[in-house]
Enzyme design. Structure first.
Site: not given
Length: 308
Positions: A134, A137-138
């Site tokens: 992701c 997300c990261d």
């Protein structure tokens, strides 16, 4: 056979949020957490884009807090996986892996989706230490650093474009000599200076040390082997929705995602609702999963109240 008013399957942000709302609505929810309590977030480290945590929060810590909140409000949270389901009539008949049978007046499916991985041992070893599925997300953790994205479809191009705004350089590892993405996404990638596409390439191994990922060993189709130096390695080869147990009864799309009615959580089976990544083909974020869990619980509450 145990009788339950509101049964929730799945222990991620969608499932736990559904349990919180269902508990407050006095639905006496029972939640089975499945094979991975906490869901995909437990494989990440810090989360900086979940509202309310000014310094970020660990994925496991966030899921533990949601679970505890649901339990404190009265949700019955259990370890276990659903092995079969009969949704042909209500109450629904559900079997869990300990052999128990449940009769449920309503069902919320929040079983999530599993990111597809390459199957490398080094990929598993560095998961959460540079390996991620992701970018949204990261990606922030790799600001001004070099990263790699595996894949050649729309998702891979979107992830690479997103990362290119954050990172110094983005390698796209593509196993063919063409991209499968839409022409618009191809044009965007091709016209981004800090994206380099490695055509006809597969990842042989992810390199790293105790601090995490340091690079990747690439095998080109002509037999050439070479290394690239990267700090982040992002998989963008798709997700697999965990819907198989229910797919005989609930409508799914061509990729197995459960189809819900408009902006609601209703499935084609009356009394069955779906929330989170098992029905989300677009966003797949913790915050959107939690929101859909809220919607599912509210829909289930209305459905059960109308039965009275």
């Amino acid at each position: 056979m145990e009788k339950i008013r509101c049964l929730i399957i799945g222990g991620g942000p969608a499932g736990y949020t559904a349990a919180i709302y269902a508990s407050r609505a006095n639905l006496s929810p029972v939640l089975y957490e499945g094979l991975q309590p906490g869901g995909q977030l437990t494989t990440t480290t810090d989360i900086e884009n979940y509202p309310g945590f000014e310094k970020g929060v660990g994925g496991q810590a966030l899921m533990d807090a949601m679970k505890t909140q649901a339990a404190n409000l009265g949700a019955d949270i259990r370890r276990g996986t659903v092995t079969s389901a009969d949704l042909s009539s209500r109450p629904f008949r559900i079997t869990v892996d300990n052999g128990g049978e449940i009769s449920a007046e309503s069902l919320i499916i929040a079983t999530g989706a599993t990111a597809k991985y390459l199957g490398l041992e080094s990929e598993t070893r560095f998961r959460g230490m540079g390996v991620s599925a992701c970018a949204t997300c990261d990606g922030f953790f790799y600001r001004n650093r070099n990263v790699a994205v595996v894949g050649g479809g729309d998702t891979a191009c979107e992830e690479a474009s997103y990362l290119a705004n954050i990172c110094s350089k983005v390698y796209m590892i593509v196993r063919r000599d063409v991209l499968r993405a839409s022409q618009a996404m191809q044009d965007k990638v091709m016209n981004t200076p800090n994206i380099e596409i490695l055509w006809n390439c597969n990842t042989q191994e992810i390199l790293g040390d105790l601090s995490g990922v340091t690079g990747a060993r690439i095998l080109r189709k002509d037999g050439e082997v070479f290394d690239i130096a990267v700090d982040g390695f992002f998989l963008a080869i798709g997700h697999h929705p965990n819907s198989e147990v229910f797919s005989k009864w609930v409508k799914t799309d061509e990729n197995g995602y459960i189809v819900t009615d408009g902006k609601t959580s209703h499935t084609n089976v009356e009394g069955v609702f779906a929330a989170g990544d098992v029905q989300d083909t677009i966003y797949r974020q913790a915050i959107t999963a939690a929101a859909s869990g809220c919607k599912a619980a509210l829909d289930a509450e209305k459905f059960l109240n109308n039965l009275q």
